[in-house]
Design an enzyme around this catalytic site. Structure first.
Site, PDB file in Angstrom:
ATOM      1  N   GLY A  45       0.837  -1.187   0.000  1.00 28.30           N
ATOM      2  CA  GLY A  45       0.000   0.000   0.000  1.00 28.30           C
ATOM      3  C   GLY A  45       0.874   1.240   0.000  1.00 28.30           C
ATOM      4  O   GLY A  45       2.026   1.188   0.462  1.00 28.30           O
ATOM      5  N   GLN A  50       2.671   9.930   1.302  1.00 27.75           N
ATOM      6  CA  GLN A  50       3.997   9.282   1.329  1.00 27.75           C
ATOM      7  C   GLN A  50       4.824   9.635   0.093  1.00 27.75           C
ATOM      8  O   GLN A  50       6.013   9.313   0.041  1.00 27.75           O
ATOM      9  CB  GLN A  50       3.853   7.764   1.409  1.00 27.75           C
ATOM     10  N   CYS A  92       6.201  -0.044   7.163  1.00 27.04           N
ATOM     11  CA  CYS A  92       5.773   1.121   6.385  1.00 27.04           C
ATOM     12  C   CYS A  92       6.930   1.562   5.488  1.00 27.04           C
ATOM     13  O   CYS A  92       8.067   1.649   5.963  1.00 27.04           O
ATOM     14  CB  CYS A  92       5.387   2.248   7.339  1.00 27.04           C
ATOM     15  N   LEU A  93       6.629   1.839   4.217  1.00 30.31           N
ATOM     16  CA  LEU A  93       7.688   2.259   3.289  1.00 30.31           C
ATOM     17  C   LEU A  93       8.351   3.564   3.737  1.00 30.31           C
ATOM     18  O   LEU A  93       9.492   3.824   3.379  1.00 30.31           O
ATOM     19  CB  LEU A  93       7.132   2.412   1.870  1.00 30.31           C
ATOM     20  N   HIS A 134      -4.290   1.166   7.538  1.00 30.05           N
ATOM     21  CA  HIS A 134      -2.940   1.736   7.637  1.00 30.05           C
ATOM     22  C   HIS A 134      -2.807   2.931   6.684  1.00 30.05           C
ATOM     23  O   HIS A 134      -2.271   3.985   7.068  1.00 30.05           O
ATOM     24  CB  HIS A 134      -1.911   0.633   7.301  1.00 30.05           C
ATOM     25  N   GLU A 135      -3.320   2.774   5.460  1.00 24.96           N
ATOM     26  CA  GLU A 135      -3.198   3.859   4.467  1.00 24.96           C
ATOM     27  C   GLU A 135      -4.097   5.044   4.833  1.00 24.96           C
ATOM     28  O   GLU A 135      -3.707   6.198   4.664  1.00 24.96           O
ATOM     29  CB  GLU A 135      -3.522   3.350   3.060  1.00 24.96           C
ATOM     30  N   HIS A 138      -2.468   7.121   7.296  1.00 21.41           N
ATOM     31  CA  HIS A 138      -1.510   8.044   6.672  1.00 21.41           C
ATOM     32  C   HIS A 138      -2.202   9.347   6.263  1.00 21.41           C
ATOM     33  O   HIS A 138      -1.674  10.438   6.487  1.00 21.41           O
ATOM     34  CB  HIS A 138      -0.887   7.423   5.415  1.00 21.41           C
TER      35      HIS A 138
HETATM   36 CO    CO Z   1       2.760   3.196   5.711  1.00 19.51          CO
END
Ligand code: CO
Length: 194
Positions: A45, A50, A92-93, A134-135, A138
């Site tokens: 995701g 991000q 998380c990226l 999670h997204e 963000h």
């Molecule tokens: Co993340």
């Protein structure tokens, strides 16, 4: 400019993203680029903030592999009727290399739009619900570390400190603008789409 994943503690990760009022060819291209970047980064995701875009949009594919599973572009998501709760490890990226247990609902009702403007109205469960939550976190400026218990997050402190030191040193040498300038840069996107 090609999209790049931004890292903790970039201030856009703490920005409350704005609802999208219109979709054009540029935004569709951005969504495609976000998917490519997600696959390249081996993620499942990726939220718009991000990649430093202050808009309520995210992409996802629970398989993490292009051409397999189901691909999602989700705009202006609203979560309703969370049910149950389940703990699982997340990463998380934007917080590379760090992982931790997060408790989230097992299932949710999602109302949103896809990139073509079609309404999405679905019950989502399990891993996909976790990705979506999670997204959506963000988009509200929330990171998975905010949802970890105090003891567990303290174990990640050295890694978080390292990311912080790296980011602040880039700001001090001028290779990354200061926080105020980074946030000021977001207004052109808000003006165009929100
Ligand atoms: Co993340």
């Amino acid at each position: 400019m090609p999209l790049e994943v931004i890292y903790y503690p970039h201030p856009t990760l703490r920005y409350t993203s704005k609802p999208i009022k219109r979709v054009d060819a540029d935004l569709r291209r951005i969504a495609d680029e976000m998917l490519d970047l997600m696959y390249e980064s081996r993620g499942v995701g990726l939220a718009a903030n991000q990649v430093d875009l202050p808009l309520r949009m995210f992409v996802a594919n629970p398989t993490g592999e292009k051409g397999s599973g189901e691909e999602f572009v989700v705009i202006n998501p609203v979560v309703e009727r969370p049910k149950g709760s389940e703990s699982a490890e997340e990463g998380c990226l934007s917080i590379p290399g760090l992982h931790g247990e997060v408790i989230r609902p097992k299932s949710i009702r999602l109302s949103a739009y896809d990139i073509k403007g079609n309404p999405i109205d679905a019950t989502v469960e399990g891993f996909l619900a976790r990705i979506f939550l999670h997204e959506i976190d963000h988009l509200n400026g929330t990171l998975f570390i905010d949802r970890m218990n105090e003891h567990a997050v303290s174990e990640l402190a050295p890694g978080l400190d390292e990311l912080e030191t790296d980011f602040r040193s880039k700001q001090s040498t001028g290779s990354v603008p200061g926080d105020d300038a980074l946030i000021a840069n977001l207004s052109k996107w808000v003006d165009k789409y929100a």
